[in-house]
Design a protein around this motif. Sequence first.
Motif, PDB file in Angstrom:
ATOM      1  N   ARG A  42       0.837  -1.213  -0.150  1.00 54.79           N
ATOM      2  CA  ARG A  42       0.044   0.120   0.188  1.00 54.79           C
ATOM      3  C   ARG A  42       0.892   1.214  -0.071  1.00 54.79           C
ATOM      4  O   ARG A  42       0.317   2.466  -0.073  1.00 54.79           O
ATOM      5  N   SER A  43       2.098   1.308   0.087  1.00 51.47           N
ATOM      6  CA  SER A  43       2.917   2.437   0.274  1.00 51.47           C
ATOM      7  C   SER A  43       4.451   1.956  -0.297  1.00 51.47           C
ATOM      8  O   SER A  43       4.830   0.996   0.000  1.00 51.47           O
ATOM      9  N   LEU A  44       5.245   3.228  -0.384  1.00 45.09           N
ATOM     10  CA  LEU A  44       6.653   3.016  -0.620  1.00 45.09           C
ATOM     11  C   LEU A  44       7.480   2.062   0.522  1.00 45.09           C
ATOM     12  O   LEU A  44       8.265   1.403   0.420  1.00 45.09           O
ATOM     13  N   SER A  45       6.799   2.384   1.718  1.00 47.22           N
ATOM     14  CA  SER A  45       7.525   1.748   2.996  1.00 47.22           C
ATOM     15  C   SER A  45       7.330   0.102   2.873  1.00 47.22           C
ATOM     16  O   SER A  45       8.107  -0.459   3.581  1.00 47.22           O
ATOM     17  N   ASP A  46       6.351  -0.444   2.013  1.00 45.80           N
ATOM     18  CA  ASP A  46       6.329  -1.618   1.807  1.00 45.80           C
ATOM     19  C   ASP A  46       7.520  -2.324   1.271  1.00 45.80           C
ATOM     20  O   ASP A  46       7.718  -3.645   1.420  1.00 45.80           O
ATOM     21  N   LEU A  47       7.954  -1.568   0.239  1.00 46.06           N
ATOM     22  CA  LEU A  47       9.377  -2.250  -0.424  1.00 46.06           C
ATOM     23  C   LEU A  47      10.475  -2.305   0.552  1.00 46.06           C
ATOM     24  O   LEU A  47      11.267  -3.153   0.678  1.00 46.06           O
ATOM     25  N   LYS A  48      10.451  -1.322   1.325  1.00 46.54           N
ATOM     26  CA  LYS A  48      11.659  -1.287   2.526  1.00 46.54           C
ATOM     27  C   LYS A  48      11.375  -2.574   3.536  1.00 46.54           C
ATOM     28  O   LYS A  48      12.224  -3.368   3.973  1.00 46.54           O
ATOM     29  N   ARG A  49       9.967  -2.709   3.835  1.00 47.99           N
ATOM     30  CA  ARG A  49       9.615  -3.784   4.720  1.00 47.99           C
ATOM     31  C   ARG A  49       9.935  -5.130   4.053  1.00 47.99           C
ATOM     32  O   ARG A  49      10.670  -6.020   4.893  1.00 47.99           O
ATOM     33  N   VAL A  50       9.772  -5.297   2.875  1.00 45.76           N
ATOM     34  CA  VAL A  50      10.067  -6.380   2.271  1.00 45.76           C
ATOM     35  C   VAL A  50      11.278  -6.768   1.990  1.00 45.76           C
ATOM     36  O   VAL A  50      12.049  -7.974   2.275  1.00 45.76           O
ATOM     37  N   HIS A  51      12.030  -5.894   1.798  1.00 42.44           N
ATOM     38  CA  HIS A  51      13.661  -5.905   1.877  1.00 42.44           C
ATOM     39  C   HIS A  51      14.084  -6.456   3.416  1.00 42.44           C
ATOM     40  O   HIS A  51      15.101  -7.225   3.384  1.00 42.44           O
ATOM     41  N   GLU A  52      13.704  -5.687   4.457  1.00 38.93           N
ATOM     42  CA  GLU A  52      14.049  -6.082   5.670  1.00 38.93           C
ATOM     43  C   GLU A  52      13.829  -7.491   5.967  1.00 38.93           C
ATOM     44  O   GLU A  52      14.520  -8.312   6.596  1.00 38.93           O
ATOM     45  N   LEU A  53      12.246  -7.974   5.552  1.00 41.65           N
ATOM     46  CA  LEU A  53      11.993  -9.337   6.059  1.00 41.65           C
ATOM     47  C   LEU A  53      12.552 -10.382   5.222  1.00 41.65           C
ATOM     48  O   LEU A  53      12.722 -11.431   6.005  1.00 41.65           O
ATOM     49  N   SER A  54      13.002 -10.158   4.187  1.00 43.64           N
ATOM     50  CA  SER A  54      13.465 -11.160   3.190  1.00 43.64           C
ATOM     51  C   SER A  54      15.111 -10.884   3.068  1.00 43.64           C
ATOM     52  O   SER A  54      15.593 -11.798   2.296  1.00 43.64           O
ATOM     53  N   ASN A  55      15.848 -10.033   3.841  1.00 43.40           N
ATOM     54  CA  ASN A  55      17.191  -9.847   3.349  1.00 43.40           C
ATOM     55  C   ASN A  55      17.390  -9.388   1.941  1.00 43.40           C
ATOM     56  O   ASN A  55      18.369 -10.016   1.373  1.00 43.40           O
ATOM     57  N   GLY A  56      16.565  -8.689   1.442  1.00 45.72           N
ATOM     58  CA  GLY A  56      16.648  -8.335   0.054  1.00 45.72           C
ATOM     59  C   GLY A  56      16.528  -9.368  -0.941  1.00 45.72           C
ATOM     60  O   GLY A  56      16.843  -9.326  -2.263  1.00 45.72           O
ATOM     61  N   LYS A  57      16.011 -10.512  -0.692  1.00 45.95           N
ATOM     62  CA  LYS A  57      15.879 -11.732  -1.401  1.00 45.95           C
ATOM     63  C   LYS A  57      14.589 -11.627  -2.225  1.00 45.95           C
ATOM     64  O   LYS A  57      14.480 -12.542  -3.227  1.00 45.95           O
ATOM     65  N   VAL A  58      13.598 -11.028  -1.967  1.00 46.00           N
ATOM     66  CA  VAL A  58      12.237 -10.827  -2.349  1.00 46.00           C
ATOM     67  C   VAL A  58      11.874  -9.623  -3.035  1.00 46.00           C
ATOM     68  O   VAL A  58      12.045  -8.617  -2.276  1.00 46.00           O
ATOM     69  N   ASP A  59      11.436  -9.897  -4.206  1.00 48.00           N
ATOM     70  CA  ASP A  59      11.010  -8.495  -5.028  1.00 48.00           C
ATOM     71  C   ASP A  59       9.534  -8.471  -4.727  1.00 48.00           C
ATOM     72  O   ASP A  59       8.831  -9.095  -4.399  1.00 48.00           O
TER      73      ASP A  59
END
Length: 253
Positions: free
Chosen positions: A208-225
């Motif tokens: 729902r926001s740009l912050s979700d890109l950051k959150r996905v990066h954090e949760l997946s160690n950058g492995k999930v787009d």
Amino acid sequence: MTQFRPCIDLHQGKVKQIVGGSLNDKGATENFISEYNAEHYAAMYREHGLIGGHVIALGKGNQEEAISALRAYPDGLQFGGGVKHNNAASYLNAGASHVIVTSYLFENGEFSWDRLDKIKRETGTDRLVLDLSCRRTDNGWYIATDRWQTITSTQVNQENLIELANHCDEFLIHAADVEGLQAGIDEELVHLLGQGCPVAVTYAGGARSLSDLKRVHELSNGKVDLTIGSALDIFGGRGVTLDECILWNQSQK
């Protein structure tokens, strides 16, 4: 590094954003219907150098739009929707970088290794994306087919992710329970994918926001787009702009 990946969702011959869990034979709950065709969006993604996006045909009546998008951005978009062993090559020839397959791989709710072998003979592993879109149950996440209405017996877990990764180039995973709701990503699922995917994986659902890109990066160690649909300004959303997503991708490089 987590990247934004674009999408073109087609339903009844139109570019739309829908509530994923509502899709059935009668239609779907619609968040947005575009005045532009699929070719318009494909050209936009090509112009901005966005790669790894997908065109998904949700049901019948989308063939012409899908092909026009693939031809507008050769080797820039993946295609999914009714892909089988006997038509996969036609989408690759039309310009798809990969084909995405789900329902074809299941017979009576059971995964078919024979069907996987058949489609691999047409595409190779390097141009095949396995769509492991799923729904949450009391026992975890299970792959859902037939427009996310049929829950199969195949669980999305670390063991299956590792095994299936030997047979494809990427995974695409919609969290069908939150798809189109703009109510937040399924954080537990994203974390699982980051732990257990030895190939590239794109997650979609609830962003729902740009912050979700950051959150996905954090949760997946950058492995999930991440794919963002209904919240994106080009699809009538107010949560994030395409320009912001492009800048995010550039910053991650």
